[in-house]
Design an enzyme around this catalytic site. Sequence first.
Site, PDB file in Angstrom:
ATOM      1  N   ASP A 105       0.874  -1.168   0.000  1.00 25.54           N
ATOM      2  CA  ASP A 105       0.000   0.000   0.000  1.00 25.54           C
ATOM      3  C   ASP A 105       0.913   1.220   0.000  1.00 25.54           C
ATOM      4  O   ASP A 105       1.929   1.237   0.713  1.00 25.54           O
ATOM      5  CB  ASP A 105      -0.866   0.022   1.260  1.00 25.54           C
ATOM      6  N   HIS A 162       5.068  -7.181  -0.388  1.00 26.76           N
ATOM      7  CA  HIS A 162       4.854  -8.484  -1.005  1.00 26.76           C
ATOM      8  C   HIS A 162       5.557  -8.580  -2.354  1.00 26.76           C
ATOM      9  O   HIS A 162       5.973  -7.568  -2.929  1.00 26.76           O
ATOM     10  CB  HIS A 162       3.346  -8.714  -1.190  1.00 26.76           C
ATOM     11  N   SER A 262       7.275   4.135   5.700  1.00 26.70           N
ATOM     12  CA  SER A 262       8.559   4.388   5.058  1.00 26.70           C
ATOM     13  C   SER A 262       8.386   4.456   3.554  1.00 26.70           C
ATOM     14  O   SER A 262       7.352   4.891   3.064  1.00 26.70           O
ATOM     15  CB  SER A 262       9.589   3.338   5.453  1.00 26.70           C
TER      16      SER A 262
END
Length: 299
Positions: A105, A162, A262
């Site tokens: 995301d 991922h 981050s």
Amino acid sequence: MMTVSAGSRLRRALAQVGAQEDLNFLLTNRLPRRLATRFMGWFSRIEQPLVRDVSIATWRLFCDVDLSDAAETRFPSLHAAFVRALRPGARPIARDPTVLVSPSDAILGAHGRIEAGRLLQIKGLYYSLSDLLGGDADLARAHEGGAYATLRLTAGMYHRFHAPHDLRVESVRHIWGDTWNVNPIALKRVESLFCRNERAVLRLRIAGHTVTLVPVAAILVAGLRLGFLPEGVALRRTAGRPLPCTARLEKGAEMGWFEHGSTIVVLAPPGFTLMPDLQEGTRLRMGEPLMRLPERGAP
């Protein structure tokens, strides 16, 4: 023509914005960053119920946090909420084999074509790809003319990342560094910020191409965990040496997580193109299309 009063209001508004940016930069960068990061790492793991509840409530007050798609509904600590897993099916993965998906995301930041070994940090400010990769000139050359995308994870977002495609991890290299904030205000003020911060270089093999992910740590989030590494491997104890790896991951499989918010810089070789509907500021969810692979037979 702008009236005097309108001009004065505009100048006052701009001055106020400037003052707010100064305060934000002061609060998030001029304090002892490493000390604050270590403290947050300790404090966020406290499992005392009152501390946990107040911490999570404060986090949700100041950040846009959505826990409705989390696998768990209760968390033992603030840290557990930060690194939460998702319930099955919460992030559909674009299965088209010609598409590289977003590994996390994120909000899309600077992106484009890698030219003359440079990437855009923010409008008017560039940094060296070789410096980002810890001086690995060969890997930098492999991406010359390719595409890149800067993915910024805010504090309230899902913090795990991922596999952007079916892949093999070829190597992992940890690079020690600072913990500057990575928000747009800091990006405008700190030259080559991503090259200063602690980070990891993940060299991947995807459909015969070299693709690199560079997760970059920030203040309060120097912790980076890679689930595909053998148990007991501590990145910070590798002294910057590349770790050979043979891990194979399917598209969408979990690779690791940050312990706050981050940035991930995605680097692709020539032939990869950013999806045409994406632009700076676009909010992406893990699994959504990010880049298109070269056509079969293309270099």
